[in-house]
Design a protein around this motif. Structure first.
Motif, PDB file in Angstrom:
ATOM      1  N   PHE A  22       0.846  -1.263   0.030  1.00 51.44           N
ATOM      2  CA  PHE A  22      -0.005  -0.088  -0.002  1.00 51.44           C
ATOM      3  C   PHE A  22       0.912   1.011   0.030  1.00 51.44           C
ATOM      4  CE2 PHE A  22      -2.320  -3.415   2.372  1.00 51.44           C
ATOM      5  CZ  PHE A  22      -3.402  -3.235   1.381  1.00 51.44           C
ATOM      6  N   PRO A  23       0.441   2.351  -0.591  1.00 47.03           N
ATOM      7  CA  PRO A  23       1.341   3.564  -0.504  1.00 47.03           C
ATOM      8  C   PRO A  23       1.287   4.234   0.731  1.00 47.03           C
ATOM      9  CG  PRO A  23      -0.693   3.663  -1.738  1.00 47.03           C
ATOM     10  CD  PRO A  23      -0.766   2.427  -1.497  1.00 47.03           C
ATOM     11  N   LYS A  24       2.206   5.218   0.841  1.00 43.39           N
ATOM     12  CA  LYS A  24       2.403   5.627   2.220  1.00 43.39           C
ATOM     13  C   LYS A  24       0.984   6.162   2.690  1.00 43.39           C
ATOM     14  CE  LYS A  24       5.556   8.474   4.757  1.00 43.39           C
ATOM     15  NZ  LYS A  24       6.819   9.523   4.747  1.00 43.39           N
ATOM     16  N   TRP A  25       0.287   7.133   1.766  1.00 41.53           N
ATOM     17  CA  TRP A  25      -0.578   7.862   2.352  1.00 41.53           C
ATOM     18  C   TRP A  25      -1.811   6.906   2.907  1.00 41.53           C
ATOM     19  CZ3 TRP A  25      -5.641   7.537  -0.162  1.00 41.53           C
ATOM     20  CH2 TRP A  25      -5.632   6.961  -1.107  1.00 41.53           C
ATOM     21  N   VAL A  26      -2.012   5.797   2.275  1.00 43.88           N
ATOM     22  CA  VAL A  26      -3.087   4.668   2.593  1.00 43.88           C
ATOM     23  C   VAL A  26      -2.917   4.474   4.076  1.00 43.88           C
ATOM     24  CG1 VAL A  26      -4.157   2.488   2.391  1.00 43.88           C
ATOM     25  CG2 VAL A  26      -3.401   4.169   0.330  1.00 43.88           C
ATOM     26  N   ARG A  27      -1.530   4.174   4.537  1.00 50.25           N
ATOM     27  CA  ARG A  27      -1.030   3.875   5.788  1.00 50.25           C
ATOM     28  C   ARG A  27      -0.989   4.867   6.934  1.00 50.25           C
ATOM     29  NH1 ARG A  27       4.107   2.529   5.149  1.00 50.25           N
ATOM     30  NH2 ARG A  27       4.524   2.951   2.989  1.00 50.25           N
ATOM     31  N   SER A  28      -1.549   5.875   6.420  1.00 46.29           N
ATOM     32  CA  SER A  28      -1.465   7.007   7.574  1.00 46.29           C
ATOM     33  C   SER A  28      -2.610   6.935   8.278  1.00 46.29           C
ATOM     34  CB  SER A  28      -1.532   8.477   6.673  1.00 46.29           C
ATOM     35  OG  SER A  28      -1.978   9.602   7.529  1.00 46.29           O
ATOM     36  N   PHE A  29      -2.424   7.100   9.596  1.00 45.60           N
ATOM     37  CA  PHE A  29      -3.271   6.818  10.594  1.00 45.60           C
ATOM     38  C   PHE A  29      -4.521   7.924  10.679  1.00 45.60           C
ATOM     39  CE2 PHE A  29      -5.231   7.659  14.908  1.00 45.60           C
ATOM     40  CZ  PHE A  29      -5.516   6.535  15.324  1.00 45.60           C
ATOM     41  N   GLY A  30      -4.136   9.268  10.056  1.00 48.45           N
ATOM     42  CA  GLY A  30      -5.146  10.218   9.739  1.00 48.45           C
ATOM     43  C   GLY A  30      -6.053   9.767   8.683  1.00 48.45           C
ATOM     44  N   VAL A  31      -5.494   9.362   7.406  1.00 48.57           N
ATOM     45  CA  VAL A  31      -6.309   9.131   6.324  1.00 48.57           C
ATOM     46  C   VAL A  31      -7.051   7.786   6.849  1.00 48.57           C
ATOM     47  CG1 VAL A  31      -6.037   8.119   3.935  1.00 48.57           C
ATOM     48  CG2 VAL A  31      -4.464   9.892   4.784  1.00 48.57           C
ATOM     49  N   GLN A  32      -6.633   6.661   7.506  1.00 48.98           N
ATOM     50  CA  GLN A  32      -7.597   5.868   7.702  1.00 48.98           C
ATOM     51  C   GLN A  32      -8.744   6.121   8.723  1.00 48.98           C
ATOM     52  OE1 GLN A  32      -4.922   3.151   9.664  1.00 48.98           O
ATOM     53  NE2 GLN A  32      -3.605   2.455   7.880  1.00 48.98           N
ATOM     54  N   ILE A  33      -8.444   7.111   9.543  1.00 44.44           N
ATOM     55  CA  ILE A  33      -9.793   7.472  10.308  1.00 44.44           C
ATOM     56  C   ILE A  33     -10.655   8.141   9.595  1.00 44.44           C
ATOM     57  CG2 ILE A  33     -10.168   8.974  12.228  1.00 44.44           C
ATOM     58  CD1 ILE A  33      -9.015   6.610  13.426  1.00 44.44           C
ATOM     59  N   ILE A  34     -10.091   9.152   8.780  1.00 40.51           N
ATOM     60  CA  ILE A  34     -11.095   9.932   7.800  1.00 40.51           C
ATOM     61  C   ILE A  34     -11.850   8.955   6.893  1.00 40.51           C
ATOM     62  CG2 ILE A  34     -11.264  11.610   5.929  1.00 40.51           C
ATOM     63  CD1 ILE A  34      -8.946  13.084   7.412  1.00 40.51           C
ATOM     64  N   ALA A  35     -11.119   8.149   6.310  1.00 44.25           N
ATOM     65  CA  ALA A  35     -12.147   7.090   5.721  1.00 44.25           C
ATOM     66  C   ALA A  35     -12.846   6.214   6.456  1.00 44.25           C
ATOM     67  CB  ALA A  35     -11.038   6.011   5.089  1.00 44.25           C
ATOM     68  N   ALA A  36     -12.520   5.706   7.556  1.00 39.47           N
ATOM     69  CA  ALA A  36     -13.676   5.144   8.538  1.00 39.47           C
ATOM     70  C   ALA A  36     -14.965   6.137   8.868  1.00 39.47           C
ATOM     71  CB  ALA A  36     -12.844   4.740   9.720  1.00 39.47           C
ATOM     72  N   LEU A  37     -14.601   7.223   9.084  1.00 39.52           N
ATOM     73  CA  LEU A  37     -15.649   8.289   9.250  1.00 39.52           C
ATOM     74  C   LEU A  37     -16.684   8.358   8.224  1.00 39.52           C
ATOM     75  CD1 LEU A  37     -13.818  11.418  10.784  1.00 39.52           C
ATOM     76  CD2 LEU A  37     -15.506  10.015  11.917  1.00 39.52           C
TER      77      LEU A  37
END
Length: 473
Positions: A22-37
């Motif tokens: 996975f690219p680095k931005w996908v592994r970002s904690f913040g991005v994962q939380i936003i996607a989960a929201l």
């Protein structure tokens, strides 16, 4: 032809630099939380419009509720051992700190200063916007829950048992069920007493302190695993909130809710940046560091549940020394609540007064300020915005029935309140550490990895601040 012996070549690849699909931005904690929201919002809407209700959830609604509640339970289960071991370790480390008393005093002072600013903003908005005027709702809401008590702080200081635990048993349809809860303030007091006692004992307490330090390292590892699944918990928490309450719950109280969120936004994005900038620190670095904890606080609606992550970002991203952070952040989780104990009770008290046609005078506005600045400590034993509101209303002599009017939208407002609480709980230790010259500014200004719970195995505990900062890149 001869075959020469070749020494096998071995290389150690750091965990943080191993390849990933996975690219680095996908592994970002913040991005994962936003996607989960976003996913949670979508699933919540599906559950709501397929007939799921709080009393009778359908399959999707029940699944979201179980996922969300289970994740919060995991976070809260780790809070008790974290606070105890962290505070004991921090007190043990005070042997090397000459200004411990000054740090504690400055922490409480800045708690009060930021609370004062927040409550003045709340009063100003309540007077200008007049959220309680012309709501169009009737006076039929009753409130019979627990009310705020000025003695709660004093009685909460005395632990009922060593673990600060309590149990409540209720009987429904002849079936008894028992729930266990813990008092964070009592646990904090117990840990402080044990830590001081260990210092007084001296050399004989070294094995205990070493065991405590080892336990703290193990607990932090477990917390790292829990935080890694935060996106899954976020889907359940936000999905259940939408399925149960929905955005249409705002209804005629929308003006009140908007007023609260305006106040929260002003504190989070105006007051806090001004304080950070006035102390010569980067506003961008503050937000990039604290944002993972703010996001988790928003969806979990629990400062206590978010405490492990708040403490970690305060240490790892803000650069606050662990010994001080492990004291200031748990204390802030119980007494530092700019959202719940300052903005909300100020606006809500003015709302109730306007709703019942009661004119507040200058003295009553001063009482709102007093209760908001000191009340968070007075209600620390029973922390909660509703309890804080009842304390404010009873002090002003306003009808407690007004609390019932606001309960319908409290969960939606609580998300924003908790996010501001968490941001403030990381802000004050950062400011105090900067003013006292103990802030690790190399760590504060280091590039963010969006992994606030970076695995401890990546960086040795004995590493220098510069090495720890470089390892974050």
């Amino acid at each position: 032809m001869t075959i020469e012996s070749v020494e096998p070549v071995t290389s150690v690849v750091p965990v943080s630099t191993r390849g990933s699909r996975f690219p680095k931005w996908v592994r970002s904690f913040g991005v994962q939380i936003i996607a989960a929201l976003i996913i949670g919002l979508g699933l919540g809407l599906v559950a709501k419009y397929t007939g799921s209700t709080e009393a009778n959830p359908n399959g999707l609604g029940a699944t979201l509720k179980i996922i969300g509640s289970s994740y919060v339970s995991l976070l809260q289960a780790a809070v008790v051992p974290l606070i105890f071991t962290a505070v004991v370790s921090s007190i043990a480390n005070l042997r090397e700190v000459s200004n411990a008393a000054k740090l504690a005093w400055n922490t409480l002072l800045w708690f009060a200063i930021t609370a004062l600013i927040a409550v003045l903003i709340g009063i100003g908005l309540g007077v200008l916007v007049r959220p309680g005027a012309g709501t169009g709702i009737t006076e039929n809401a009753e409130y019979s829950g627990k009310t705020g008590d000025w003695w709660a702080f004093l009685t909460g200081l005395f632990p009922k048992n060593f673990l600060g635990l309590g149990a409540n048993t209720s009987v429904v349809d002849g079936v008894a069920s028992t729930t266990v809860n813990f008092n964070v303030l009592q646990i904090l007091v117990i840990a402080i007493v044990v830590g001081i006692a260990a210092l007084k004992v001296g050399k004989a307490a070294e094995p205990f302190l070493n065991l405590n330090a080892s336990a703290l390292a193990v607990i932090q590892k477990v917390l790292w695993w829990i935080i890694r699944i935060a996106p899954l918990g976020t889907i359940g928490l936000i999905g259940n909130a939408v399925a149960v309450y929905g955005w249409d719950t705002m209804g005629s109280l929308g003006k009140f809710a908007v007023t609260i969120y305006i106040g929260l936004i002003l504190v989070l994005f105006v007051v806090y940046p001004v304080l950070i900038k006035s102390h010569g620190l980067s506003v961008k670095q503050y937000y990039s560091g604290v944002w993972p904890a703010v996001q988790l606080g928003f969806v979990s609606r629990s400062s206590i549940g978010t405490l492990p992550l708040t403490q970690r970002v305060t240490e790892r991203s803000m650069g606050v020394p662990r010994g001080y952070a492990s004291f200031a952040v748990p204390l802030g989780a119980t007494t530092k609540m700019d959202g719940c104990a300052a903005i909300y009770p100020a606006v809500a008290a003015i709302f109730v007064a306007q709703f019942f046609g009661i004119q507040l005078d200058f003295t009553q506005y001063l009482l709102i300020v007093l209760v908001s600045v000191l009340g968070s400590a007075a209600t620390a034993g029973t922390t909660g915005a509703v309890v804080m509101l009842t304390l404010t209303l009873s002090t002003l002599g306003l009808p407690l029935a007004g609390v019932g009017l606001l309960l319908a939208i409290d969960p939606l407002i609580d998300m924003g309140r908790t996010a501001v609480n968490v941001a403030g709980q990381a802000l004050v230790p950062t400011i105090v550490a900067k003013r006292q010259g103990i802030l690790d500014e190399t760590l504060y200004n280091a590039p963010r990895t969006s992994q606030p719970f970076k695995d401890d195995s990546d960086v040795s505990i004995e590493s220098t601040p510069t090495e720890r900062a470089e390892a974050r890149v």
